[in-house]
Design a protein around this motif. Sequence first.
Motif, PDB file in Angstrom:
ATOM      1  N   UNK A 278     -58.256  50.249   9.956  1.00  8.58           N
ATOM      2  CA  UNK A 278     -59.433  50.224   9.080  1.00  8.58           C
ATOM      3  C   UNK A 278     -59.293  51.233   7.938  1.00  8.58           C
ATOM      4  N   UNK A 279     -58.787  52.407   8.233  1.00 10.35           N
ATOM      5  CA  UNK A 279     -58.586  53.417   7.190  1.00 10.35           C
ATOM      6  C   UNK A 279     -57.536  52.959   6.179  1.00 10.35           C
ATOM      7  N   UNK A 283     -58.296  52.358   2.017  1.00 10.93           N
ATOM      8  CA  UNK A 283     -57.425  52.856   0.949  1.00 10.93           C
ATOM      9  C   UNK A 283     -56.882  51.704   0.114  1.00 10.93           C
ATOM     10  N   UNK A 284     -56.540  50.605   0.771  1.00 10.35           N
ATOM     11  CA  UNK A 284     -55.964  49.453   0.073  1.00 10.35           C
ATOM     12  C   UNK A 284     -56.976  48.782  -0.846  1.00 10.35           C
ATOM     13  N   UNK A 285     -58.261  48.917  -0.539  1.00  3.14           N
ATOM     14  CA  UNK A 285     -59.302  48.364  -1.402  1.00  3.14           C
ATOM     15  C   UNK A 285     -59.635  49.318  -2.554  1.00  3.14           C
ATOM     16  N   UNK A 286     -59.605  50.624  -2.293  1.00  4.99           N
ATOM     17  CA  UNK A 286     -59.969  51.600  -3.317  1.00  4.99           C
ATOM     18  C   UNK A 286     -58.916  51.716  -4.419  1.00  4.99           C
ATOM     19  N   UNK A 460     -61.586  58.434  -6.876  1.00  3.92           N
ATOM     20  CA  UNK A 460     -61.233  57.261  -6.068  1.00  3.92           C
ATOM     21  C   UNK A 460     -59.885  57.453  -5.393  1.00  3.92           C
ATOM     22  N   UNK A 461     -58.873  57.905  -6.139  1.00  2.00           N
ATOM     23  CA  UNK A 461     -57.547  58.107  -5.556  1.00  2.00           C
ATOM     24  C   UNK A 461     -57.586  59.198  -4.489  1.00  2.00           C
ATOM     25  N   UNK A 462     -58.366  60.246  -4.721  1.00  2.00           N
ATOM     26  CA  UNK A 462     -58.470  61.336  -3.748  1.00  2.00           C
ATOM     27  C   UNK A 462     -59.075  60.843  -2.432  1.00  2.00           C
ATOM     28  N   UNK A 463     -60.101  60.007  -2.515  1.00  2.00           N
ATOM     29  CA  UNK A 463     -60.706  59.449  -1.293  1.00  2.00           C
ATOM     30  C   UNK A 463     -59.690  58.589  -0.541  1.00  2.00           C
ATOM     31  N   UNK A 464     -58.924  57.781  -1.284  1.00  2.00           N
ATOM     32  CA  UNK A 464     -57.906  56.928  -0.653  1.00  2.00           C
ATOM     33  C   UNK A 464     -56.855  57.776   0.056  1.00  2.00           C
ATOM     34  N   UNK A 465     -56.419  58.858  -0.572  1.00  2.00           N
ATOM     35  CA  UNK A 465     -55.431  59.741   0.053  1.00  2.00           C
ATOM     36  C   UNK A 465     -55.987  60.342   1.342  1.00  2.00           C
ATOM     37  N   UNK A 466     -57.244  60.753   1.323  1.00  2.00           N
ATOM     38  CA  UNK A 466     -57.866  61.315   2.532  1.00  2.00           C
ATOM     39  C   UNK A 466     -57.911  60.284   3.659  1.00  2.00           C
ATOM     40  N   UNK A 468     -55.797  57.816   4.122  1.00  2.00           N
ATOM     41  CA  UNK A 468     -54.433  57.635   4.621  1.00  2.00           C
ATOM     42  C   UNK A 468     -54.008  58.815   5.494  1.00  2.00           C
ATOM     43  N   UNK A 469     -54.371  60.036   5.091  1.00  2.00           N
ATOM     44  CA  UNK A 469     -54.041  61.214   5.905  1.00  2.00           C
ATOM     45  C   UNK A 469     -54.693  61.098   7.284  1.00  2.00           C
ATOM     46  N   UNK A 470     -55.972  60.683   7.302  1.00  2.00           N
ATOM     47  CA  UNK A 470     -56.679  60.513   8.575  1.00  2.00           C
ATOM     48  C   UNK A 470     -56.021  59.437   9.424  1.00  2.00           C
ATOM     49  N   UNK A 471     -55.595  58.335   8.801  1.00  2.00           N
ATOM     50  CA  UNK A 471     -54.937  57.256   9.547  1.00  2.00           C
ATOM     51  C   UNK A 471     -53.626  57.727  10.160  1.00  2.00           C
ATOM     52  N   UNK A 472     -52.842  58.489   9.398  1.00  2.00           N
ATOM     53  CA  UNK A 472     -51.560  58.965   9.920  1.00  2.00           C
ATOM     54  C   UNK A 472     -51.751  59.981  11.045  1.00  2.00           C
ATOM     55  N   UNK A 473     -52.813  60.759  10.981  1.00  2.00           N
ATOM     56  CA  UNK A 473     -53.103  61.698  12.069  1.00  2.00           C
ATOM     57  C   UNK A 473     -53.438  60.952  13.355  1.00  2.00           C
ATOM     58  N   UNK A 474     -54.214  59.855  13.222  1.00  2.00           N
ATOM     59  CA  UNK A 474     -54.522  59.047  14.401  1.00  2.00           C
ATOM     60  C   UNK A 474     -53.241  58.454  14.981  1.00  2.00           C
TER      61      UNK A 474
END
Length: 482
Positions: A278-279, A283-286, A460-466, A468-474
């Motif tokens: 989902x995360x 990011x892919x939509x933003x 927008x790009x900053x939110x997308x990066x956040x 992705x970081x959360x997804x990789x941590x999971x």
Amino acid sequence: MPDERIPGKLIGAIVAVGSLAFIGILTETVMTVLFPQLMREFNVDTATVQWITTIYLLVVAATMPLSSYLNRRFKHRTLFLAAVALAVLGSLIMIVGHAFPVILIARVIQGMGSGVATPLMINIILEQSPKSKVGRLMGVGSLVITVAPAIGPTVGGAVSSILPWRAIFVIVIPIILLVSLPVGLKCVEQHRPTEEARLNSLQFVSIVLALCGLVMFLNQAGVAVSAAVSGGSATVSAVFAVVSLIVGLGALLFFGWSSKRSFSPLIRLGWLRDPMVLLHLIAYMLLPIVGIGFGYVITNVAQLSLGTSAFLSGALVLPGALIGAFFAPVGGMLYDRFGPVRPILGAFFAAICGPILLLVFSMRLTPVMLAGFYFIFGLGYSLGFSNIMTNALRNIAPQFMPDGNAVFNTCLQFGGAAGTALFSTILSVAQAGAGEEGGATFRHATAVGGSWTFATMIGIVAIAICCLIAAFRIGAKRNSRL
């Protein structure tokens, strides 16, 4: 190993099907650079003319949810021929159309063609490519599509400087019929049986209403704000915006509720319960909000603020978009070799530097600075973007890949439509009450609108990066438990 070789027919199929999406995006970006000319020809304002792009992206987004059903129900070759027919018909109407509503109808038809072609290409890659080559072939697919924004503005500016803008569509028809069609007929193959899938028309109508409502909300909210700033009446637009938002959100909620309870849903959504996937989707939509909207912003700021010609404004997009497009397969190869984290995050940490520099220098930009800072963004964006979907789809069950493909491509196109509507709104608000186009006040107002736009892009790009970081941590936590 023999099973890891990439078949020549697979490459041909990717090129044939992807070229149809290429034509659609090419004509979209060609029209973007011609907005000032089209505003004068059809006597429409900035907020209205952007519908030439927005309605195309919106129709593509509305067609994407059908791709899972179409992939299961029809053969690849049948879908390919349908996409060819729609692309040619839309181009013919663009050639003969001399009223703004007719032009919009043509863009609707072309959007349907691209909405069939783009997910078809990705389904072919996911179904037929060797597992160790998925990343690079997704990069090749991305290359086929992303070269179009690279050359579109330049083609539009060049053609319009020597020929009527409709000549562009005279040129693309032979390309479709003499290149895409014969290559596709020879190379597009069927590697899995079709199914007796049923179309859930109620769910399809609900997702179309959701997409249309949300984009109309962005557009009409912008019209209302622009009218209020310029001292006009904003009541009708504000009411329409609120109604559109209610319809859009209501239809989206109904679609989700109905999909959970349907025996044969239009799109199976159970895989979205995975927060990591989902995360990735968020990011892919933003990111396309910025990636697709950038072409509109650069070309219009260049013409309406810096006073460049249509040809030069289109050429400003060329270096960043073209080098970025050809680096898309490189990003896929880096993904295949190093995994998702470093190639994706490194790419977008580089990409965000582009709009940051544009914001810092927004009130004293030159054409060279516009091209250079966009170059930075385009390179980073292309290296990382296609890998987001590749990594997400690798984390869902194979039987749900057509559904994941449909959702990701729908979100990509919706993000692009939302970005064009959002950024045109910001520029319209800044230009409200600034006098006639070409005046010093109007140029300054456009520059101010550009600075607001660049700041929005950074957020927008900053939110997308956040995300992705959360997804990789999971993902890292899951791997540590294995």
